[in-house]
Design a protein around this motif. Sequence first.
Motif, PDB file in Angstrom:
ATOM      1  N   ARG A 141      65.748  55.533  35.618  1.00 38.27           N
ATOM      2  CA  ARG A 141      66.363  54.444  35.432  1.00 38.27           C
ATOM      3  C   ARG A 141      68.121  54.521  34.141  1.00 38.27           C
ATOM      4  O   ARG A 141      68.967  54.355  34.679  1.00 38.27           O
ATOM      5  CB  ARG A 141      66.059  53.163  35.608  1.00 38.27           C
ATOM      6  CG  ARG A 141      65.548  51.821  36.774  1.00 38.27           C
ATOM      7  CD  ARG A 141      65.199  51.098  36.765  1.00 38.27           C
ATOM      8  NE  ARG A 141      64.756  51.104  37.994  1.00 38.27           N
ATOM      9  CZ  ARG A 141      63.197  50.559  38.399  1.00 38.27           C
ATOM     10  NH1 ARG A 141      62.926  50.710  37.716  1.00 38.27           N
ATOM     11  NH2 ARG A 141      62.948  49.845  39.934  1.00 38.27           N
ATOM     12  N   ALA A 142      67.391  55.152  33.404  1.00 47.99           N
ATOM     13  CA  ALA A 142      68.262  54.783  31.603  1.00 47.99           C
ATOM     14  C   ALA A 142      68.645  56.303  31.887  1.00 47.99           C
ATOM     15  O   ALA A 142      70.779  55.649  31.002  1.00 47.99           O
ATOM     16  CB  ALA A 142      67.129  55.226  30.701  1.00 47.99           C
ATOM     17  N   THR A 143      68.733  57.155  32.918  1.00 39.61           N
ATOM     18  CA  THR A 143      68.751  58.798  32.780  1.00 39.61           C
ATOM     19  C   THR A 143      70.345  58.459  34.078  1.00 39.61           C
ATOM     20  O   THR A 143      71.207  59.381  33.878  1.00 39.61           O
ATOM     21  CB  THR A 143      68.854  59.936  32.399  1.00 39.61           C
ATOM     22  OG1 THR A 143      67.957  59.767  34.449  1.00 39.61           O
ATOM     23  CG2 THR A 143      68.161  59.974  31.552  1.00 39.61           C
ATOM     24  N   GLY A 144      71.057  56.884  34.627  1.00 38.36           N
ATOM     25  CA  GLY A 144      71.769  56.968  35.471  1.00 38.36           C
ATOM     26  C   GLY A 144      71.308  57.898  37.099  1.00 38.36           C
ATOM     27  O   GLY A 144      72.122  57.993  37.599  1.00 38.36           O
ATOM     28  N   PHE A 145      70.295  58.454  37.527  1.00 41.18           N
ATOM     29  CA  PHE A 145      69.481  59.542  38.374  1.00 41.18           C
ATOM     30  C   PHE A 145      69.856  58.378  39.892  1.00 41.18           C
ATOM     31  O   PHE A 145      69.144  57.244  39.484  1.00 41.18           O
ATOM     32  CB  PHE A 145      68.896  59.577  38.035  1.00 41.18           C
ATOM     33  CG  PHE A 145      67.539  60.075  39.562  1.00 41.18           C
ATOM     34  CD1 PHE A 145      67.975  61.561  39.364  1.00 41.18           C
ATOM     35  CD2 PHE A 145      67.269  59.564  40.150  1.00 41.18           C
ATOM     36  CE1 PHE A 145      67.405  62.805  40.535  1.00 41.18           C
ATOM     37  CE2 PHE A 145      66.715  60.287  41.433  1.00 41.18           C
ATOM     38  CZ  PHE A 145      66.702  62.257  41.549  1.00 41.18           C
ATOM     39  N   THR A 146      71.016  59.181  40.496  1.00 46.09           N
ATOM     40  CA  THR A 146      70.934  58.176  42.023  1.00 46.09           C
ATOM     41  C   THR A 146      70.713  59.335  42.972  1.00 46.09           C
ATOM     42  O   THR A 146      70.778  58.286  44.202  1.00 46.09           O
ATOM     43  CB  THR A 146      72.429  57.992  41.510  1.00 46.09           C
ATOM     44  OG1 THR A 146      73.490  59.560  41.674  1.00 46.09           O
ATOM     45  CG2 THR A 146      72.932  57.044  40.487  1.00 46.09           C
ATOM     46  N   GLY A 147      70.252  60.031  42.912  1.00 49.04           N
ATOM     47  CA  GLY A 147      69.574  61.115  43.840  1.00 49.04           C
ATOM     48  C   GLY A 147      71.532  61.379  44.864  1.00 49.04           C
ATOM     49  O   GLY A 147      70.685  61.621  45.846  1.00 49.04           O
ATOM     50  N   ALA A 148      72.473  61.357  44.012  1.00 48.15           N
ATOM     51  CA  ALA A 148      73.799  62.042  44.831  1.00 48.15           C
ATOM     52  C   ALA A 148      73.246  63.955  44.551  1.00 48.15           C
ATOM     53  O   ALA A 148      71.752  64.377  43.773  1.00 48.15           O
ATOM     54  CB  ALA A 148      73.974  61.724  43.815  1.00 48.15           C
ATOM     55  N   ILE A 149      73.420  64.374  45.938  1.00 52.10           N
ATOM     56  CA  ILE A 149      73.660  66.019  45.782  1.00 52.10           C
ATOM     57  C   ILE A 149      73.703  66.290  44.239  1.00 52.10           C
ATOM     58  O   ILE A 149      74.995  66.306  43.658  1.00 52.10           O
ATOM     59  CB  ILE A 149      74.174  66.392  46.910  1.00 52.10           C
ATOM     60  CG1 ILE A 149      73.872  66.004  48.319  1.00 52.10           C
ATOM     61  CG2 ILE A 149      75.086  68.216  46.622  1.00 52.10           C
ATOM     62  CD1 ILE A 149      74.461  66.925  49.347  1.00 52.10           C
ATOM     63  N   GLY A 150      73.184  67.325  44.458  1.00 55.72           N
ATOM     64  CA  GLY A 150      73.023  67.167  42.871  1.00 55.72           C
ATOM     65  C   GLY A 150      72.361  66.956  41.349  1.00 55.72           C
ATOM     66  O   GLY A 150      72.453  67.322  40.035  1.00 55.72           O
ATOM     67  N   ASP A 151      72.076  65.488  41.534  1.00 58.62           N
ATOM     68  CA  ASP A 151      71.516  64.831  40.551  1.00 58.62           C
ATOM     69  C   ASP A 151      70.553  65.946  40.391  1.00 58.62           C
ATOM     70  O   ASP A 151      69.107  66.219  41.354  1.00 58.62           O
ATOM     71  CB  ASP A 151      71.434  63.720  40.990  1.00 58.62           C
ATOM     72  CG  ASP A 151      71.449  62.516  40.020  1.00 58.62           C
ATOM     73  OD1 ASP A 151      72.041  63.121  39.017  1.00 58.62           O
ATOM     74  OD2 ASP A 151      71.384  61.226  40.212  1.00 58.62           O
ATOM     75  N   ARG A 152      69.973  65.971  39.169  1.00 59.73           N
ATOM     76  CA  ARG A 152      68.544  66.193  38.768  1.00 59.73           C
ATOM     77  C   ARG A 152      68.127  65.712  37.458  1.00 59.73           C
ATOM     78  O   ARG A 152      68.837  66.121  36.181  1.00 59.73           O
ATOM     79  CB  ARG A 152      68.568  68.160  38.658  1.00 59.73           C
ATOM     80  CG  ARG A 152      67.727  68.525  37.770  1.00 59.73           C
ATOM     81  CD  ARG A 152      67.289  69.335  37.659  1.00 59.73           C
ATOM     82  NE  ARG A 152      67.985  70.187  36.584  1.00 59.73           N
ATOM     83  CZ  ARG A 152      69.484  71.532  36.669  1.00 59.73           C
ATOM     84  NH1 ARG A 152      69.037  72.438  37.693  1.00 59.73           N
ATOM     85  NH2 ARG A 152      69.991  71.465  35.961  1.00 59.73           N
TER      86      ARG A 152
END
Length: 462
Positions: free
Chosen positions: A41-52
Amino acid sequence: MRPPVKFLSSDHATVPVQALRAEELEDVLDTLPSAQAAWLRATGFTGAIGDRQLISDDAGRLVRVFAGLGTPEQRRRKRFGLAEAVQGLPAGGYHLETTLEGADLDEAALALLLAGYRFDRYRATGEDLPRFTAPAGVDRARIEAIATGEALTRDLINTPANDMGPQELAEAAIALAQTHGARVAVTEGEALLEKNLPLIHTVGRAARRAPRLIDLRWGATGPKLTLVGKGVIFDTGGLNLKPGASMALMKKDMGGAATVLGLAHMIMALEMDVQLRVLIPAVENAVAGDAFRPGDILHSRKGLTVEINNTDAEGRLVLADALALADEENPDHIVSFATLTGAARVAVGPDIAPFFSTDETLATTLAQAAGEVADPVWRLPFHDAYEAMIEPGIADLDNAPKGGFAGAITAALFLRRFVEAAPYTHFDVYGWQPSPSPARPKGGVGQGARALLQALPKALDL
């Protein structure tokens, strides 16, 4: 031929890569240790393509990777999204954890292998890449065969013409044949005239490197499938010389040949029950004193005469003799692949492989198969009303009809004239990735082969 593309052995210690769709994120967060959920949550991970996001333990060791598969809209717009997320992971072993299944899981597995493709023949990168074990639930042998065939296609297209002439293309076919116990016959130079392959000889005779017809055979049972690939290893345009900008990518004009060799590997590696034949007219369209000329009328193997109105429309000429030869055996299906017309690119762009077919079953199956394996194709018509456009009056056929209309269709109609006995399908491919995309770096790329491989069992009743 490069070594086979393979998954990492399952006995290696591996780090989990948890691949999730954006819409799964909140449910996944609820199952995670609180520190990991807070970090995502703090790093802004959203599950978008390319998100890691990488997760380490207290000692700094990598213990888990979260990789985004995107929103439904993102997945509709971009194939092989998982490759974008795993690209650049630290070297080492990994395994996939995901809720994907069926065709989606197969696409993800292939993405893991294709993400590691590099064309490094001329520039040693020294790059250590991440390796993955085969995801549970996929046909490992099939995914590896497809990835290896695709890598072969890319390597052949990416190799510049100074190192990829007709002889080198023949050597690639011979190496492939040796891998699978196939047999190859090569007809070269003046022997093409003796074997009644005059158009192949005429197009290639001006080059220092002699033209060839490569003829590979494999399999003793099952339906007869013949693949024909345009092998123009470099196209200057001949006496109708291309401008420099148009010549820049002409090393890829053998993309049809590269595609059928990659597809042939897939078929043979998977031991499909077919009698496979691969025909490749391998030539260089060069400029010299004995180059064929605009206005010439040429004789083909089939006996049809062709008026030359543009020496830059040479691909259909060499394919014509190869198709006529293929048709004489009355196979159950003939399929040609060629980087044939700019009109096809104008029609559907670089990412889609347009095809034409006289076989309604195969055409319907192809359309469905393309979606299953993330290999987009689109059917264009053999429009009979345009037949008159390829009939110049002075000869049976015109190799470059004037007017500029329906260029991909008229080229396909030209080729169809040389196939009478067998059902026929023709792919007009681009063979090139103009900008990097997931699992597809800029450069040579296969198109249509995976869709056809998926469609063949139903189309040929295997």
